[in-house]
Design a protein around this motif. Structure first.
Motif, PDB file in Angstrom:
ATOM      1  N   UNK A  57       1.584  -0.841   0.311  1.00 55.79           N
ATOM      2  CA  UNK A  57       0.124  -0.072  -0.107  1.00 55.79           C
ATOM      3  C   UNK A  57       1.093   1.077  -0.493  1.00 55.79           C
ATOM      4  N   UNK A  58       0.745   2.157  -0.748  1.00 57.99           N
ATOM      5  CA  UNK A  58       1.280   2.642  -1.374  1.00 57.99           C
ATOM      6  C   UNK A  58       1.057   4.810  -1.201  1.00 57.99           C
ATOM      7  N   UNK A  59       1.072   5.169  -0.119  1.00 56.52           N
ATOM      8  CA  UNK A  59       0.362   6.440  -0.034  1.00 56.52           C
ATOM      9  C   UNK A  59       0.876   7.856  -1.559  1.00 56.52           C
ATOM     10  N   UNK A  60      -0.417   7.915  -1.485  1.00 60.09           N
ATOM     11  CA  UNK A  60       0.082   9.273  -2.457  1.00 60.09           C
ATOM     12  C   UNK A  60      -0.672  10.387  -2.983  1.00 60.09           C
ATOM     13  N   UNK A  61      -2.175  10.836  -2.024  1.00 61.84           N
ATOM     14  CA  UNK A  61      -2.635  11.809  -1.590  1.00 61.84           C
ATOM     15  C   UNK A  61      -3.087  12.073  -0.481  1.00 61.84           C
ATOM     16  N   UNK A  62      -3.845  13.091   0.537  1.00 53.69           N
ATOM     17  CA  UNK A  62      -4.828  13.855   1.273  1.00 53.69           C
ATOM     18  C   UNK A  62      -5.358  14.020   0.592  1.00 53.69           C
ATOM     19  N   UNK A  63      -7.252  14.485   1.393  1.00 54.21           N
ATOM     20  CA  UNK A  63      -7.470  15.829   1.091  1.00 54.21           C
ATOM     21  C   UNK A  63      -8.348  16.212   2.397  1.00 54.21           C
ATOM     22  N   UNK A  64      -8.481  17.466   2.271  1.00 52.73           N
ATOM     23  CA  UNK A  64      -8.585  17.558   4.438  1.00 52.73           C
ATOM     24  C   UNK A  64     -10.166  18.527   3.637  1.00 52.73           C
ATOM     25  N   UNK A  65     -11.167  18.487   3.556  1.00 50.80           N
ATOM     26  CA  UNK A  65     -11.929  19.391   3.649  1.00 50.80           C
ATOM     27  C   UNK A  65     -12.553  20.297   5.050  1.00 50.80           C
ATOM     28  N   UNK A  66     -12.468  21.971   4.978  1.00 49.47           N
ATOM     29  CA  UNK A  66     -12.383  22.202   5.870  1.00 49.47           C
ATOM     30  C   UNK A  66     -13.399  23.148   7.096  1.00 49.47           C
TER      31      UNK A  66
END
Length: 398
Positions: A57-66
Motif C-alpha cells: 500500500x503506497x500513500x498518494x495524497x490526502x484531502x482535508x475538507x475544512x
C-alpha cells in the motif's frame, strides 16, 4: 456534572413544573437556557504520518475538507457571567486518503467528531457586546481507514478525552438571538497520532426566556386541550418492511441502522411539561422496549429517557393531529452485538419520529405511527446503529 446528571436535573425540574400545572410557562430547567449553531472552518494536519505501515500500500495524497459545524445541543446560564454547555462538532465532509495498491488507485475516508462538555464565562465590553472564553472536556472519536485483507486498516480507530478550550465575541441582536464569532481548540494526541484540532466559526445563539405573563393569559384563552400524561403500548413489525425507514434516511431527516429489528413491543410513559396555545408542546418520557433481531432472532431490550418535541398542526372537533421528533434520549441497550453487528457500547441514544392523533371529547385516546433508531452519536468508535421498523402505539391520556 456528568451528562446523565444533567438529564436527571432536567427531568426533575420538569416534574416540578408539571406538578404545579404551569405548562404555559417554560420549565425551570429550560429558562435561561440556549442552543447554538456555528458554521466555519476546521483545521487539522492529517498527513501520511497517520497511516499504518503496510506492505503493498503506497500513500498518494490526502484531502482535508475544512467546512464544519458545531452545535451546542444544550446550554444553561447560571448567571450573566457563567454558563455550561454540551456541544457536538464535526466536518461536513470527511478526510479522504488516496493510496496505490496492486497498481490501482483507491481511496478511504476518516470519520471524526468532537463532543464537548464545557464551562463558558463572559464579560461585557460594550452595551451589546461580550467577550467569552470556554474550557472543559472534549471526547474525540476517529473512525477511518478501509478494512483491508486480514483485518488491516490504513488509519487506526481512536477514542479519547482531551481538553477543549476557546473563546470569542457575542453580539446581542435581541432578547432571543445572539450573533457569535468564536473559535475552539483541542491539542494533538501523540499516542493516537491525532493532530491538533482548531475551529473558527460564525453562528448564532437562540435564548430561551421565561414567557411573559400576558402571553400566558392569551394562550390560556385559546382553550385547546393539551393532555397532561400519556401511557402507551406499542408494537413494531416488518410487515411493511423497512421502506419508511430507508426513505427518511435518504432525504435525510432520520437515520437507519446496520442492525435491524424484526419485531418488538414497547411501554412508554410521558408527561407534558410545556405547550404554547396551539402548535408546540414539549414532553419528557421514559420507556422500555423488548425486541427480536431480524436475522438470528436474538432478543434484547432497551430502557430510555427522552424528550419529545411535538407540533400540533391540525385541531378539529373530533381529533388533534401532530408530528413529533424525539432525539438523543439517553438509553441502555442490553446487547452490544446484534446479528453479528457490533453496535458499540451498552450506552446509546434513542431517536423516534412519528405522526399521532389525540381524539375524543377530552382527548383521552391516542394513536401514533412511528419509526425508531438507536445509536451512540459516534461517541464510540463503533456506531452502525439499530433500525426499528414501522410501529403502532396505542395510548391513554389522563
Amino acid at each position: 456534572m456528568k451528562i446523565k446528571d444533567i438529564f436527571i436535573y432536567l427531568f426533575f425540574c420538569s416534574t416540578i413544573s408539571f406538578a404545579q400545572d404551569k405548562r404555559f410557562q417554560l420549565p425551570i430547567a429550560l429558562q435561561k437556557s440556549y442552543f447554538e449553531v456555528n458554521v466555519g472552518s476546521i483545521n487539522y494536519n492529517f498527513t501520511q504520518s497517520q497511516l499504518e505501515s503496510l506492505p503493498d500500500y503506497e500513500f498518494q495524497s490526502v484531502e482535508v475538507p475544512h467546512t464544519a459545524v458545531r452545535l451546542v445541543l444544550f446550554g444553561h446560564k447560571f448567571n450573566n457571567y457563567l454558563s455550561a454547555q454540551i456541544s457536538y462538532m464535526r466536518p461536513v465532509s470527511w478526510v479522504n486518503y488516496k493510496y496505490l495498491t496492486s497498481g490501482t488507485t483507491q481511496s478511504t475516508s476518516v470519520w471524526m467528531n468532537i463532543a464537548g462538555l464545557t464551562i463558558k464565562g463572559q464579560i461585557p465590553i460594550a452595551k451589546k457586546i461580550h467577550v467569552f472564553g470556554e474550557l472543559g472536556l472534549g471526547i474525540i472519536t476517529r473512525l477511518g481507514g478501509a478494512n483491508l485483507r486480514n483485518g488491516d486498516v490504513l488509519v487506526k480507530k481512536a477514542n479519547y478525552s482531551s481538553f477543549l478550550f476557546g473563546g470569542g465575541f457575542k453580539y446581542n441582536l435581541n432578547p432571543k438571538i445572539d450573533l457569535l464569532l468564536s473559535s475552539v481548540f483541542s491539542p494533538e494526541k501523540a499516542a493516537f497520532r491525532q493532530p491538533a484540532i482548531s475551529f473558527v466559526s460564525t453562528g448564532f445563539s437562540y435564548n430561551l426566556n421565561p414567557i411573559r405573563e400576558e402571553k400566558i393569559q392569551e394562550a390560556k384563552k385559546v382553550g385547546y386541550k393539551h393532555p397532561k400524561q400519556l401511557f402507551q403500548i406499542g408494537y413494531s413489525s416488518t410487515i411493511i418492511g423497512y421502506g419508511i425507514n430507508n426513505l427518511f434516511s435518504k432525504i435525510p431527516i432520520f437515520w437507519g441502522g446496520e442492525a435491524e429489528v424484526n419485531r418488538g413491543i414497547s411501554f412508554d410513559y410521558r408527561q407534558n411539561v410545556f405547550n404554547t396555545a396551539k402548535y408546540f408542546s414539549l414532553d419528557w418520557g421514559v420507556g422500555a422496549s423488548f425486541f427480536m433481531s431480524n436475522i438470528k432472532e436474538e432478543s434484547f431490550y432497551t430502557i430510555a429517557a427522552y424528550p419529545v418535541f411535538r407540533f400540533n398542526f391540525l385541531h378539529t372537533k373530533p381529533f388533534d393531529t401532530y408530528v413529533y421528533y424525539s432525539i438523543a434520549g439517553p438509553s441502555f441497550i442490553s446487547k452490544k452485538v446484534i446479528d453479528d453487528v457490533d453496535t458499540g457500547e451498552k450506552f446509546t441514544f434513542q431517536d423516534n419520529m412519528g405522526l399521532g392523533f389525540y381524539f375524543g371529547e377530552d382527548r383521552k385516546s391516542n394513536v401514533e405511527f412511528k419509526i425508531g433508531h438507536y445509536s451512540n452519536g459516534n461517541i464510540f468508535t463503533q456506531n452502525p446503529g439499530v433500525k426499528i421498523p414501522f410501529s403502532v402505539n396505542l395510548g391513554y391520556a389522563f
